[in-house]
Design a protein around this motif. Structure first.
Motif, PDB file in Angstrom:
ATOM      1  N   ILE A  28     -12.461   4.874  -8.990  1.00  0.00           N
ATOM      2  CA  ILE A  28     -12.409   5.658 -10.230  1.00  0.00           C
ATOM      3  C   ILE A  28     -12.402   7.143  -9.911  1.00  0.00           C
ATOM      4  O   ILE A  28     -11.672   7.929 -10.535  1.00  0.00           O
ATOM      5  CB  ILE A  28     -13.594   5.284 -11.145  1.00  0.00           C
ATOM      6  CG1 ILE A  28     -13.421   3.859 -11.682  1.00  0.00           C
ATOM      7  CG2 ILE A  28     -13.704   6.268 -12.306  1.00  0.00           C
ATOM      8  CD1 ILE A  28     -14.631   3.330 -12.423  1.00  0.00           C
ATOM      9  N   ALA A  29     -13.210   7.557  -8.922  1.00  0.00           N
ATOM     10  CA  ALA A  29     -13.253   8.974  -8.533  1.00  0.00           C
ATOM     11  C   ALA A  29     -11.894   9.441  -8.014  1.00  0.00           C
ATOM     12  O   ALA A  29     -11.419  10.535  -8.363  1.00  0.00           O
ATOM     13  CB  ALA A  29     -14.334   9.192  -7.477  1.00  0.00           C
ATOM     14  N   ILE A  30     -11.252   8.615  -7.168  1.00  0.00           N
ATOM     15  CA  ILE A  30      -9.923   8.955  -6.650  1.00  0.00           C
ATOM     16  C   ILE A  30      -8.909   9.037  -7.786  1.00  0.00           C
ATOM     17  O   ILE A  30      -8.048   9.929  -7.818  1.00  0.00           O
ATOM     18  CB  ILE A  30      -9.475   7.912  -5.610  1.00  0.00           C
ATOM     19  CG1 ILE A  30     -10.377   7.977  -4.375  1.00  0.00           C
ATOM     20  CG2 ILE A  30      -8.027   8.136  -5.213  1.00  0.00           C
ATOM     21  CD1 ILE A  30     -10.245   9.260  -3.586  1.00  0.00           C
ATOM     22  N   SER A  37      -5.028  16.326 -10.533  1.00  0.00           N
ATOM     23  CA  SER A  37      -3.979  16.951  -9.735  1.00  0.00           C
ATOM     24  C   SER A  37      -2.627  16.876 -10.442  1.00  0.00           C
ATOM     25  O   SER A  37      -1.860  17.850 -10.444  1.00  0.00           O
ATOM     26  CB  SER A  37      -3.899  16.266  -8.366  1.00  0.00           C
ATOM     27  OG  SER A  37      -2.861  16.813  -7.599  1.00  0.00           O
ATOM     28  N   LEU A  38      -2.337  15.734 -11.043  1.00  0.00           N
ATOM     29  CA  LEU A  38      -1.067  15.591 -11.766  1.00  0.00           C
ATOM     30  C   LEU A  38      -1.014  16.539 -12.957  1.00  0.00           C
ATOM     31  O   LEU A  38       0.034  17.107 -13.273  1.00  0.00           O
ATOM     32  CB  LEU A  38      -0.889  14.146 -12.238  1.00  0.00           C
ATOM     33  CG  LEU A  38      -0.523  13.127 -11.159  1.00  0.00           C
ATOM     34  CD1 LEU A  38      -0.593  11.718 -11.726  1.00  0.00           C
ATOM     35  CD2 LEU A  38       0.874  13.403 -10.613  1.00  0.00           C
ATOM     36  N   LEU A 169      -2.553  -3.370  -8.330  1.00  0.00           N
ATOM     37  CA  LEU A 169      -1.235  -2.790  -8.018  1.00  0.00           C
ATOM     38  C   LEU A 169      -1.123  -1.361  -8.531  1.00  0.00           C
ATOM     39  O   LEU A 169      -0.628  -0.469  -7.831  1.00  0.00           O
ATOM     40  CB  LEU A 169      -0.126  -3.649  -8.638  1.00  0.00           C
ATOM     41  CG  LEU A 169       0.044  -5.058  -8.102  1.00  0.00           C
ATOM     42  CD1 LEU A 169       1.238  -5.734  -8.766  1.00  0.00           C
ATOM     43  CD2 LEU A 169       0.241  -5.052  -6.594  1.00  0.00           C
ATOM     44  N   VAL A 170      -1.560  -1.151  -9.775  1.00  0.00           N
ATOM     45  CA  VAL A 170      -1.514   0.200 -10.342  1.00  0.00           C
ATOM     46  C   VAL A 170      -2.386   1.141  -9.511  1.00  0.00           C
ATOM     47  O   VAL A 170      -2.028   2.297  -9.270  1.00  0.00           O
ATOM     48  CB  VAL A 170      -1.974   0.172 -11.819  1.00  0.00           C
ATOM     49  CG1 VAL A 170      -2.127   1.586 -12.359  1.00  0.00           C
ATOM     50  CG2 VAL A 170      -0.971  -0.597 -12.667  1.00  0.00           C
ATOM     51  N   HIS A 171      -3.533   0.633  -9.079  1.00  0.00           N
ATOM     52  CA  HIS A 171      -4.436   1.415  -8.229  1.00  0.00           C
ATOM     53  C   HIS A 171      -3.720   1.864  -6.948  1.00  0.00           C
ATOM     54  O   HIS A 171      -3.765   3.040  -6.567  1.00  0.00           O
ATOM     55  CB  HIS A 171      -5.657   0.564  -7.892  1.00  0.00           C
ATOM     56  CG  HIS A 171      -6.535   1.111  -6.810  1.00  0.00           C
ATOM     57  ND1 HIS A 171      -6.282   0.886  -5.468  1.00  0.00           N
ATOM     58  CD2 HIS A 171      -7.661   1.870  -6.850  1.00  0.00           C
ATOM     59  CE1 HIS A 171      -7.206   1.478  -4.740  1.00  0.00           C
ATOM     60  NE2 HIS A 171      -8.062   2.086  -5.550  1.00  0.00           N
ATOM     61  N   SER A 178      -1.063  10.111  -6.159  1.00  0.00           N
ATOM     62  CA  SER A 178      -2.091  11.154  -6.151  1.00  0.00           C
ATOM     63  C   SER A 178      -2.040  11.977  -4.862  1.00  0.00           C
ATOM     64  O   SER A 178      -2.125  13.206  -4.899  1.00  0.00           O
ATOM     65  CB  SER A 178      -3.479  10.533  -6.317  1.00  0.00           C
ATOM     66  OG  SER A 178      -3.596   9.865  -7.556  1.00  0.00           O
ATOM     67  N   VAL A 179      -1.905  11.299  -3.725  1.00  0.00           N
ATOM     68  CA  VAL A 179      -1.842  12.008  -2.441  1.00  0.00           C
ATOM     69  C   VAL A 179      -0.628  12.935  -2.403  1.00  0.00           C
ATOM     70  O   VAL A 179      -0.725  14.093  -1.976  1.00  0.00           O
ATOM     71  CB  VAL A 179      -1.792  11.008  -1.267  1.00  0.00           C
ATOM     72  CG1 VAL A 179      -1.501  11.731   0.047  1.00  0.00           C
ATOM     73  CG2 VAL A 179      -3.106  10.249  -1.168  1.00  0.00           C
TER      74      VAL A 179
END
Length: 310
Positions: A28-30, A37-38, A169-171, A178-179
């Motif tokens: 959740i934090a990531i 960031s997005l 999968l979404v994760h 995100s990276v």
């Protein structure tokens, strides 16, 4: 070799269920960091998803130490400050605007004169409409893949497995996105291919674990919630070595591509590498514990009462 009540090797002793909350919090934090960031930086789209020109130059001499010289040449000759990637045998220049034929000719002649007379250049141009269409088709491809996987898992297993698999999968896909957003790495068509590959790989690993959960569930007697915890721990433990060995073999190939591959596929290799690690993590620590949470919310079946004999 020690065997548990499910009839399989139980030498791996780790309480995946008890530690699941920490993995959920980490994920959740990531995710929150990625969303932030997005929202702030967005994605660094390549020429595939925005209008502009991409110039790929193959060179005969090593250009890895010439990046500053090339940037100076471009600035001095009114080419602005395009995105520049310089490798030992390849130079990629990406312009936000479409280069007209005169500028293309000037760039090719100038690069050959100043850096490598044997260089050969290829110019790819994408206009606004094509860029929008590519972006739309990429999103549709990922959506169709996710829906297809959810239907497959629902038919083969049950909806709880399907929901846990889709969240996993979404994760995985979002971790890669995100990276790339945080470090402002370029997003192009190979990136979309990498994400779709990650989705396919991750669901394969998750299905193996779910299949073991279903097998153990079929032959076990669940009398209390703690029995479900033991079942999930045993199922993940029984497939853990297989999952680790599988991801390590593919990671080795991805690392080799990242180190020894050309500049054109380095970001693709990086996306694959991040996705492989994330996929293995989510299959082991996210998907099965999430199924367990959903399973425990299932209402117990009530027995049908037979009328008492008069």
């Amino acid at each position: 070799m020690r065997f548990n009540k499910f009839g399989h090797d139980s030498s791996i002793k780790f309480d995946f269920v008890k530690k699941a909350r920490y993995f959920f919090i980490f994920s959740i934090a990531i995710t929150v960091l990625g969303i932030a960031s997005l929202g702030i930086f967005g994605m660094h789209y390549g020429v595939d998803f925005r209008s502009g020109s991409s110039v790929d130059i193959s060179v005969k001499k090593d250009m890895s130490g010439q990046k500053e010289a090339i940037e100076k040449y471009l600035a001095d000759n009114d080419f602005g400050k395009p995105n520049l990637t310089v490798g030992s045998s390849r130079v990629t220049i990406r312009f936000d605007d479409v280069l007209d034929p005169a500028k293309e000719k000037e760039l090719k002649a100038g690069f050959a004169e100043n850096f490598d007379k044997d260089a050969s250049a290829e110019v790819n141009t994408v206009d606004v409409e094509i860029a929008k269409e590519l972006e739309r088709n990429a999103l549709i491809a990922m959506l169709v893949a996710s829906i297809g996987i959810m239907l497959y898992v629902s038919i083969r297993f049950e909806w709880r497995f399907a929901l846990a698999a889709i969240v996993s999968l979404v994760h995985d896909a979002f971790i890669v996105i995100s990276v790339f957003s945080i470090f402002q790495l370029e997003v192009n068509l190979p990136f979309i291919v990498a994400v779709l590959t990650i989705i396919g790989y991750s669901i394969n690993d998750t299905i193996v674990i779910f299949d073991r959960v279903r097998e153990n569930l079929r032959f076990s007697k669940i009398k209390k919630p703690a029995d479900l915890d033991d079942l999930v721990n045993a199922s993940v433990g029984q497939t853990l070595v297989r999952s680790i060995n599988t991801v390590l073999t593919v990671v080795v190939a991805a690392v080799c591509l990242l180190i020894f591959g050309s500049e054109a596929i380095k970001l693709f290799s990086l996306a694959i590498l991040i996705g492989l690690v994330s996929g293995a993590y989510s299959s082991i620590f996210i998907a099965s514990p999430l199924w367990l949470v959903l399973k425990k919310k299932q209402k117990p079946k009530t027995a049908v009462k037979t009328p008492a004999a008069s």
